[in-house]
Design a protein around this motif. Sequence first.
Motif, PDB file in Angstrom:
ATOM      1  N   ASP A 190      97.281 100.767  39.927  1.00  0.00           N
ATOM      2  CA  ASP A 190      96.310 100.022  39.121  1.00  0.00           C
ATOM      3  C   ASP A 190      96.059  98.659  39.760  1.00  0.00           C
ATOM      4  O   ASP A 190      94.908  98.200  39.889  1.00  0.00           O
ATOM      5  N   ARG A 191      97.144  97.997  40.187  1.00  0.00           N
ATOM      6  CA  ARG A 191      96.993  96.733  40.924  1.00  0.00           C
ATOM      7  C   ARG A 191      96.122  96.938  42.161  1.00  0.00           C
ATOM      8  O   ARG A 191      95.218  96.140  42.450  1.00  0.00           O
ATOM      9  N   TYR A 192      96.402  98.002  42.889  1.00  0.00           N
ATOM     10  CA  TYR A 192      95.644  98.301  44.111  1.00  0.00           C
ATOM     11  C   TYR A 192      94.153  98.430  43.819  1.00  0.00           C
ATOM     12  O   TYR A 192      93.313  97.858  44.539  1.00  0.00           O
ATOM     13  N   GLU A 193      93.802  99.170  42.771  1.00  0.00           N
ATOM     14  CA  GLU A 193      92.383  99.375  42.470  1.00  0.00           C
ATOM     15  C   GLU A 193      91.692  98.059  42.147  1.00  0.00           C
ATOM     16  O   GLU A 193      90.508  97.881  42.432  1.00  0.00           O
ATOM     17  N   ALA A 194      92.415  97.110  41.550  1.00  0.00           N
ATOM     18  CA  ALA A 194      91.836  95.787  41.314  1.00  0.00           C
ATOM     19  C   ALA A 194      91.754  94.977  42.604  1.00  0.00           C
ATOM     20  O   ALA A 194      90.735  94.332  42.897  1.00  0.00           O
ATOM     21  N   VAL A 195      92.817  95.030  43.395  1.00  0.00           N
ATOM     22  CA  VAL A 195      92.898  94.216  44.616  1.00  0.00           C
ATOM     23  C   VAL A 195      91.802  94.578  45.615  1.00  0.00           C
ATOM     24  O   VAL A 195      91.206  93.690  46.245  1.00  0.00           O
ATOM     25  N   ILE A 196      91.494  95.863  45.776  1.00  0.00           N
ATOM     26  CA  ILE A 196      90.565  96.246  46.843  1.00  0.00           C
ATOM     27  C   ILE A 196      89.143  95.761  46.581  1.00  0.00           C
ATOM     28  O   ILE A 196      88.332  95.711  47.516  1.00  0.00           O
ATOM     29  N   ASN A 197      88.821  95.371  45.357  1.00  0.00           N
ATOM     30  CA  ASN A 197      87.520  94.758  45.127  1.00  0.00           C
ATOM     31  C   ASN A 197      87.330  93.518  45.993  1.00  0.00           C
ATOM     32  O   ASN A 197      86.219  93.198  46.393  1.00  0.00           O
ATOM     33  N   GLU A 198      88.435  92.835  46.279  1.00  0.00           N
ATOM     34  CA  GLU A 198      88.393  91.665  47.159  1.00  0.00           C
ATOM     35  C   GLU A 198      88.876  91.996  48.564  1.00  0.00           C
ATOM     36  O   GLU A 198      88.309  91.526  49.552  1.00  0.00           O
ATOM     37  N   ALA A 199      89.928  92.804  48.677  1.00  0.00           N
ATOM     38  CA  ALA A 199      90.534  93.065  49.987  1.00  0.00           C
ATOM     39  C   ALA A 199      89.593  93.815  50.917  1.00  0.00           C
ATOM     40  O   ALA A 199      89.710  93.693  52.141  1.00  0.00           O
ATOM     41  N   LEU A 200      88.682  94.603  50.383  1.00  0.00           N
ATOM     42  CA  LEU A 200      87.743  95.355  51.222  1.00  0.00           C
ATOM     43  C   LEU A 200      86.353  94.746  51.235  1.00  0.00           C
ATOM     44  O   LEU A 200      85.432  95.323  51.819  1.00  0.00           O
ATOM     45  N   ARG A 201      86.216  93.596  50.626  1.00  0.00           N
ATOM     46  CA  ARG A 201      84.927  92.899  50.682  1.00  0.00           C
ATOM     47  C   ARG A 201      84.646  92.494  52.133  1.00  0.00           C
ATOM     48  O   ARG A 201      85.529  92.006  52.836  1.00  0.00           O
ATOM     49  N   GLY A 202      83.422  92.689  52.583  1.00  0.00           N
ATOM     50  CA  GLY A 202      83.067  92.355  53.954  1.00  0.00           C
ATOM     51  C   GLY A 202      83.209  93.518  54.909  1.00  0.00           C
ATOM     52  O   GLY A 202      82.786  93.428  56.059  1.00  0.00           O
ATOM     53  N   PHE A 203      83.839  94.605  54.457  1.00  0.00           N
ATOM     54  CA  PHE A 203      83.914  95.820  55.265  1.00  0.00           C
ATOM     55  C   PHE A 203      82.809  96.763  54.794  1.00  0.00           C
ATOM     56  O   PHE A 203      82.545  96.872  53.596  1.00  0.00           O
ATOM     57  N   ASP A 204      82.158  97.420  55.747  1.00  0.00           N
ATOM     58  CA  ASP A 204      81.017  98.256  55.390  1.00  0.00           C
ATOM     59  C   ASP A 204      81.479  99.594  54.825  1.00  0.00           C
ATOM     60  O   ASP A 204      81.394 100.646  55.459  1.00  0.00           O
ATOM     61  N   LEU A 205      81.977  99.509  53.594  1.00  0.00           N
ATOM     62  CA  LEU A 205      82.472 100.671  52.873  1.00  0.00           C
ATOM     63  C   LEU A 205      81.732 100.796  51.546  1.00  0.00           C
ATOM     64  O   LEU A 205      81.322  99.801  50.948  1.00  0.00           O
ATOM     65  N   TRP A 206      81.594 102.019  51.089  1.00  0.00           N
ATOM     66  CA  TRP A 206      81.134 102.297  49.727  1.00  0.00           C
ATOM     67  C   TRP A 206      82.059 103.378  49.197  1.00  0.00           C
ATOM     68  O   TRP A 206      82.100 104.490  49.739  1.00  0.00           O
ATOM     69  N   GLY A 207      82.836 103.047  48.178  1.00  0.00           N
ATOM     70  CA  GLY A 207      83.853 103.969  47.695  1.00  0.00           C
ATOM     71  C   GLY A 207      83.511 104.571  46.344  1.00  0.00           C
ATOM     72  O   GLY A 207      83.013 103.885  45.444  1.00  0.00           O
ATOM     73  N   VAL A 208      83.801 105.848  46.205  1.00  0.00           N
ATOM     74  CA  VAL A 208      83.781 106.524  44.911  1.00  0.00           C
ATOM     75  C   VAL A 208      85.182 107.082  44.676  1.00  0.00           C
ATOM     76  O   VAL A 208      85.652 107.940  45.430  1.00  0.00           O
ATOM     77  N   CYS A 209      85.864 106.571  43.653  1.00  0.00           N
ATOM     78  CA  CYS A 209      87.223 106.993  43.336  1.00  0.00           C
ATOM     79  C   CYS A 209      87.179 108.050  42.245  1.00  0.00           C
ATOM     80  O   CYS A 209      86.479 107.890  41.239  1.00  0.00           O
ATOM     81  N   LEU A 210      87.947 109.112  42.424  1.00  0.00           N
ATOM     82  CA  LEU A 210      87.927 110.250  41.514  1.00  0.00           C
ATOM     83  C   LEU A 210      89.043 110.132  40.470  1.00  0.00           C
ATOM     84  O   LEU A 210      90.206 109.905  40.815  1.00  0.00           O
TER      85      LEU A 210
END
Length: 329
Positions: A124-144
């Motif tokens: 749960d922490r991870y799912e919140a953190v990656i909103n910032e940690a992956l900012r600036g990387f050309d990714l678009w994520g869909v989590c199932l």
Amino acid sequence: MNWTATGGVGHPPPGGFPHDALIYDSVEDLVGTVTPFLTDGLAAGDAAVVAVRPGTAAVLREVLDDDPRVLVLDETTTYGRRTPAAITAFRRLAREHAPDDSHRLRVVGEIDFGPTERDWLEWDRYEAVINEALRGFDLWGVCLYDTRQLPGAVVDAARHTHRQLVTPTSRTPSPQFVDPARYLRSLPVPDEPLERTPPRFAASEVADFIGLRHAVATELAGLTAPADLIEDFLLAIDEMTSNAVRHGLPPVGLRLWTAPDRVVCTITDGGPGWDDPFAGYGPAHGDDLSRGGMGLWLARQLCDYVDIRGGDHHEGDGGISVRLTIRLP
């Protein structure tokens, strides 16, 4: 739903990290959402990666006719056991597979949240953190999030950590989304019953760093556990104790507990600590590892759980406390 439109809900602009959740209860909803997300992206010049459980991968391979342009990865290898490894993996995928500055890598991910509430909290922490940690990387994520398999608490948390919720016909803002920093600060630090018992080893006012390491190593030497696991734990303790000595204020203390299923070490110091909920999910100075700032990042990779608290809540002291935990096989 059109996933290829420029702008609007169909194709977010480059530079951010669109982080969507698909909360579903049928194969039809899974296929109806994920298939156009990937195929429309490929048609628009994006790349595609799927990192999901084997059963989900089999379904998607079939509906995509094993399209060779879709890179299907083993979920356990991609995410790893600990959350910083997953962040590193997705950053690497973006660098290696994002086509160019005008296109991005589309990722369909599925986390194994583990069997316990303690494991759920880490992811749960991870799912919140990656909103910032992956900012600036050309990714678009869909989590199932398959509601037929996942606990209700895990599904509920998805609505707080994903800005957009998707279905076969829509992509809309999650009304329950919480700013990641605020959300992380709101999460509880789990109780550890061992901390209410006499420690196996304790040191206060640490001054002899080398002697301390030898003493802790001696205490851990008799445990029935893989040698590399114990070495990793010792390194994490070294890093956190060194951080406390260099950046905190005296007194620096350490307490160690062992149980049949886990080892717990708490390092405390009298300093003011810090209020960065994203600390330790990547090197403090980014890719320039020569500048240091890797202690907490290493600890998060080497330990199953890392918990940070202001002060020692059992004794009422000021300062900061870092609790490191490893599970024993």
